[in-house]
Motif scaffolding. Sequence first.
Motif, PDB file in Angstrom:
ATOM      1  N   SER A   1       0.826  -1.203   0.000  1.00 50.62           N
ATOM      2  CA  SER A   1       0.000   0.000   0.000  1.00 50.62           C
ATOM      3  C   SER A   1       0.865   1.260   0.000  1.00 50.62           C
ATOM      4  O   SER A   1       0.620   2.205  -0.759  1.00 50.62           O
ATOM      5  N   LEU A   2       1.916   1.267   0.812  1.00 51.67           N
ATOM      6  CA  LEU A   2       2.808   2.431   0.886  1.00 51.67           C
ATOM      7  C   LEU A   2       3.606   2.608  -0.408  1.00 51.67           C
ATOM      8  O   LEU A   2       3.792   3.728  -0.873  1.00 51.67           O
ATOM      9  N   VAL A   3       4.061   1.503  -0.987  1.00 50.89           N
ATOM     10  CA  VAL A   3       4.809   1.579  -2.249  1.00 50.89           C
ATOM     11  C   VAL A   3       3.932   2.178  -3.350  1.00 50.89           C
ATOM     12  O   VAL A   3       4.379   3.021  -4.139  1.00 50.89           O
ATOM     13  N   MET A   4       2.677   1.762  -3.409  1.00 48.13           N
ATOM     14  CA  MET A   4       1.751   2.300  -4.405  1.00 48.13           C
ATOM     15  C   MET A   4       1.463   3.785  -4.171  1.00 48.13           C
ATOM     16  O   MET A   4       1.386   4.568  -5.111  1.00 48.13           O
ATOM     17  N   ASN A   5       1.326   4.159  -2.899  1.00 47.32           N
ATOM     18  CA  ASN A   5       1.107   5.577  -2.590  1.00 47.32           C
ATOM     19  C   ASN A   5       2.329   6.421  -2.952  1.00 47.32           C
ATOM     20  O   ASN A   5       2.193   7.544  -3.437  1.00 47.32           O
ATOM     21  N   LEU A   6       3.517   5.872  -2.716  1.00 46.36           N
ATOM     22  CA  LEU A   6       4.734   6.588  -3.090  1.00 46.36           C
ATOM     23  C   LEU A   6       4.879   6.688  -4.607  1.00 46.36           C
ATOM     24  O   LEU A   6       5.361   7.704  -5.124  1.00 46.36           O
ATOM     25  N   THR A   7       4.459   5.642  -5.307  1.00 47.94           N
ATOM     26  CA  THR A   7       4.479   5.677  -6.777  1.00 47.94           C
ATOM     27  C   THR A   7       3.555   6.782  -7.277  1.00 47.94           C
ATOM     28  O   THR A   7       3.896   7.523  -8.211  1.00 47.94           O
ATOM     29  N   ARG A   8       2.385   6.908  -6.632  1.00 47.59           N
ATOM     30  CA  ARG A   8       1.468   8.002  -6.968  1.00 47.59           C
ATOM     31  C   ARG A   8       2.115   9.354  -6.715  1.00 47.59           C
ATOM     32  O   ARG A   8       2.003  10.288  -7.533  1.00 47.59           O
ATOM     33  N   ASP A   9       2.823   9.481  -5.593  1.00 44.16           N
ATOM     34  CA  ASP A   9       3.494  10.737  -5.258  1.00 44.16           C
ATOM     35  C   ASP A   9       4.535  11.108  -6.309  1.00 44.16           C
ATOM     36  O   ASP A   9       4.603  12.262  -6.756  1.00 44.16           O
ATOM     37  N   VAL A  10       5.354  10.119  -6.700  1.00 49.28           N
ATOM     38  CA  VAL A  10       6.388  10.357  -7.712  1.00 49.28           C
ATOM     39  C   VAL A  10       5.747  10.753  -9.038  1.00 49.28           C
ATOM     40  O   VAL A  10       6.228  11.666  -9.737  1.00 49.28           O
ATOM     41  N   TYR A  11       4.661  10.104  -9.395  1.00 44.90           N
ATOM     42  CA  TYR A  11       3.934  10.410 -10.633  1.00 44.90           C
ATOM     43  C   TYR A  11       3.404  11.838 -10.614  1.00 44.90           C
ATOM     44  O   TYR A  11       3.524  12.572 -11.608  1.00 44.90           O
ATOM     45  N   LYS A  12       2.838  12.253  -9.486  1.00 41.29           N
ATOM     46  CA  LYS A  12       2.306  13.603  -9.371  1.00 41.29           C
ATOM     47  C   LYS A  12       3.435  14.638  -9.412  1.00 41.29           C
ATOM     48  O   LYS A  12       3.295  15.691 -10.042  1.00 41.29           O
ATOM     49  N   ILE A  13       4.560  14.325  -8.761  1.00 46.11           N
ATOM     50  CA  ILE A  13       5.711  15.230  -8.795  1.00 46.11           C
ATOM     51  C   ILE A  13       6.217  15.385 -10.221  1.00 46.11           C
ATOM     52  O   ILE A  13       6.537  16.498 -10.665  1.00 46.11           O
ATOM     53  N   TYR A  14       6.276  14.272 -10.952  1.00 48.67           N
ATOM     54  CA  TYR A  14       6.720  14.314 -12.346  1.00 48.67           C
ATOM     55  C   TYR A  14       5.803  15.209 -13.192  1.00 48.67           C
ATOM     56  O   TYR A  14       6.277  16.031 -13.986  1.00 48.67           O
ATOM     57  N   ASN A  15       4.493  15.068 -13.016  1.00 54.79           N
ATOM     58  CA  ASN A  15       3.542  15.880 -13.780  1.00 54.79           C
ATOM     59  C   ASN A  15       3.647  17.359 -13.419  1.00 54.79           C
ATOM     60  O   ASN A  15       3.566  18.234 -14.292  1.00 54.79           O
ATOM     61  N   ILE A  16       3.830  17.640 -12.128  1.00 59.98           N
ATOM     62  CA  ILE A  16       3.982  19.033 -11.681  1.00 59.98           C
ATOM     63  C   ILE A  16       5.247  19.643 -12.285  1.00 59.98           C
ATOM     64  O   ILE A  16       5.232  20.781 -12.773  1.00 59.98           O
ATOM     65  N   MET A  17       6.335  18.884 -12.254  1.00 61.41           N
ATOM     66  CA  MET A  17       7.604  19.371 -12.808  1.00 61.41           C
ATOM     67  C   MET A  17       7.504  19.585 -14.317  1.00 61.41           C
ATOM     68  O   MET A  17       8.055  20.554 -14.860  1.00 61.41           O
ATOM     69  N   GLU A  18       6.787  18.690 -14.970  1.00 57.80           N
ATOM     70  CA  GLU A  18       6.626  18.798 -16.425  1.00 57.80           C
ATOM     71  C   GLU A  18       5.859  20.069 -16.795  1.00 57.80           C
ATOM     72  O   GLU A  18       6.229  20.790 -17.729  1.00 57.80           O
ATOM     73  N   ARG A  19       4.795  20.349 -16.038  1.00 54.96           N
ATOM     74  CA  ARG A  19       4.012  21.575 -16.301  1.00 54.96           C
ATOM     75  C   ARG A  19       4.832  22.825 -15.998  1.00 54.96           C
ATOM     76  O   ARG A  19       4.786  23.798 -16.748  1.00 54.96           O
ATOM     77  N   ARG A  20       5.559  22.763 -14.897  1.00 55.19           N
ATOM     78  CA  ARG A  20       6.348  23.937 -14.498  1.00 55.19           C
ATOM     79  C   ARG A  20       7.496  24.193 -15.467  1.00 55.19           C
ATOM     80  O   ARG A  20       7.867  25.350 -15.720  1.00 55.19           O
ATOM     81  N   ALA A  21       8.070  23.140 -16.019  1.00 56.55           N
ATOM     82  CA  ALA A  21       9.184  23.292 -16.967  1.00 56.55           C
ATOM     83  C   ALA A  21       8.745  24.010 -18.236  1.00 56.55           C
ATOM     84  O   ALA A  21       9.562  24.661 -18.902  1.00 56.55           O
ATOM     85  N   ARG A  22       7.457  23.885 -18.577  1.00 55.45           N
ATOM     86  CA  ARG A  22       6.928  24.550 -19.778  1.00 55.45           C
ATOM     87  C   ARG A  22       6.588  26.014 -19.523  1.00 55.45           C
ATOM     88  O   ARG A  22       6.308  26.759 -20.454  1.00 55.45           O
ATOM     89  N   ASP A  23       6.576  26.391 -18.239  1.00 54.01           N
ATOM     90  CA  ASP A  23       6.229  27.767 -17.876  1.00 54.01           C
ATOM     91  C   ASP A  23       7.372  28.708 -18.282  1.00 54.01           C
ATOM     92  O   ASP A  23       8.525  28.513 -17.886  1.00 54.01           O
ATOM     93  N   LYS A  24       7.065  29.754 -19.061  1.00 50.94           N
ATOM     94  CA  LYS A  24       8.099  30.666 -19.572  1.00 50.94           C
ATOM     95  C   LYS A  24       8.790  31.434 -18.458  1.00 50.94           C
ATOM     96  O   LYS A  24       9.987  31.689 -18.520  1.00 50.94           O
ATOM     97  N   ARG A  25       8.026  31.783 -17.416  1.00 53.71           N
ATOM     98  CA  ARG A  25       8.640  32.513 -16.303  1.00 53.71           C
ATOM     99  C   ARG A  25       9.663  31.650 -15.572  1.00 53.71           C
ATOM    100  O   ARG A  25      10.713  32.132 -15.149  1.00 53.71           O
ATOM    101  N   PHE A  26       9.344  30.363 -15.454  1.00 50.60           N
ATOM    102  CA  PHE A  26      10.297  29.469 -14.791  1.00 50.60           C
ATOM    103  C   PHE A  26      11.526  29.252 -15.663  1.00 50.60           C
ATOM    104  O   PHE A  26      12.651  29.175 -15.156  1.00 50.60           O
ATOM    105  N   GLN A  27      11.343  29.143 -16.978  1.00 45.26           N
ATOM    106  CA  GLN A  27      12.477  28.985 -17.882  1.00 45.26           C
ATOM    107  C   GLN A  27      13.422  30.165 -17.775  1.00 45.26           C
ATOM    108  O   GLN A  27      14.650  30.008 -17.762  1.00 45.26           O
ATOM    109  N   GLN A  28      12.836  31.367 -17.659  1.00 43.79           N
ATOM    110  CA  GLN A  28      13.647  32.573 -17.501  1.00 43.79           C
ATOM    111  C   GLN A  28      14.404  32.546 -16.166  1.00 43.79           C
ATOM    112  O   GLN A  28      15.582  32.884 -16.101  1.00 43.79           O
ATOM    113  N   LYS A  29      13.711  32.114 -15.113  1.00 42.22           N
ATOM    114  CA  LYS A  29      14.329  32.030 -13.791  1.00 42.22           C
ATOM    115  C   LYS A  29      15.473  31.028 -13.785  1.00 42.22           C
ATOM    116  O   LYS A  29      16.526  31.260 -13.169  1.00 42.22           O
TER     117      LYS A  29
END
Length: 234
Positions: free
Chosen positions: A118-146
């Motif tokens: 159960s914990l491994v699956m929850n951590l996999t979900r966490d990593v997946y969500k972090i990956y999606n958040i990072m992917e969206r943020r990487a496309r942000d022009k303000r973050f690219q400038q920063k």
Amino acid sequence: MNSLPFRATQYACALLKYLLRNKAARKELVKKIHILESNMSAGRKLFRLGNTVSAIDATKRTLHLSDPMLRFCLTVANLNRALYFICDNALWVRSIGLLPDLNKDRWSLHASRYYFVSLVMNLTRDVYKIYNIMERRARDKRFQQKTNEHLNDNRDVACVLVPKLDAFLLLLCESLRANPAVLLDTVKNLCDLFIPMDKLGIYRTNAGVVGFCGLMSSLLGILSVLKPSLRIKP
């Protein structure tokens, strides 16, 4: 909040017991702490009697998630959580003398396995969500400038040799800082993971580490209850 205060107290007692284990003058105190720890454990089991139904309901809900990765991770996590509670309830019934022939060691081992999955699956979900958040943020022009400004302002040897690593760490930190609920859930699950890993022999630690990790995850759980904005969704 249910059993979280009981859980925090139980693991705090386990940590204190470990820290005082070699102090002969504290033997009486250690005995009292052990009794309190046992009482907290019994109280937690009583609170968890209805959690099997809650976990099954959660499993049914996650089957309808649109994201296939989240649907898989959370469904498997909740299903194993339900199986863990069944084992836990059976052990409680044995402790009050209704199932004296139940093999305590075997059922405890099964419970730890279900809890671990159960914990491994929850951590996999966490990593997946972090990956999606990072992917969206990487496309942000303000973050690219920063990011470009950060790399230009820090042209030391490390940044010249591994600029991608530096940019990745900056992206990770910025993503987690903007999403504290994901960070809190990840740290909480990582702390909890040491408990079944120790019981299953996957990674042996000691009672002090288990007590500390259990206490930290309990406090983070209480924090997420007190402040709903820190509760991860879904």
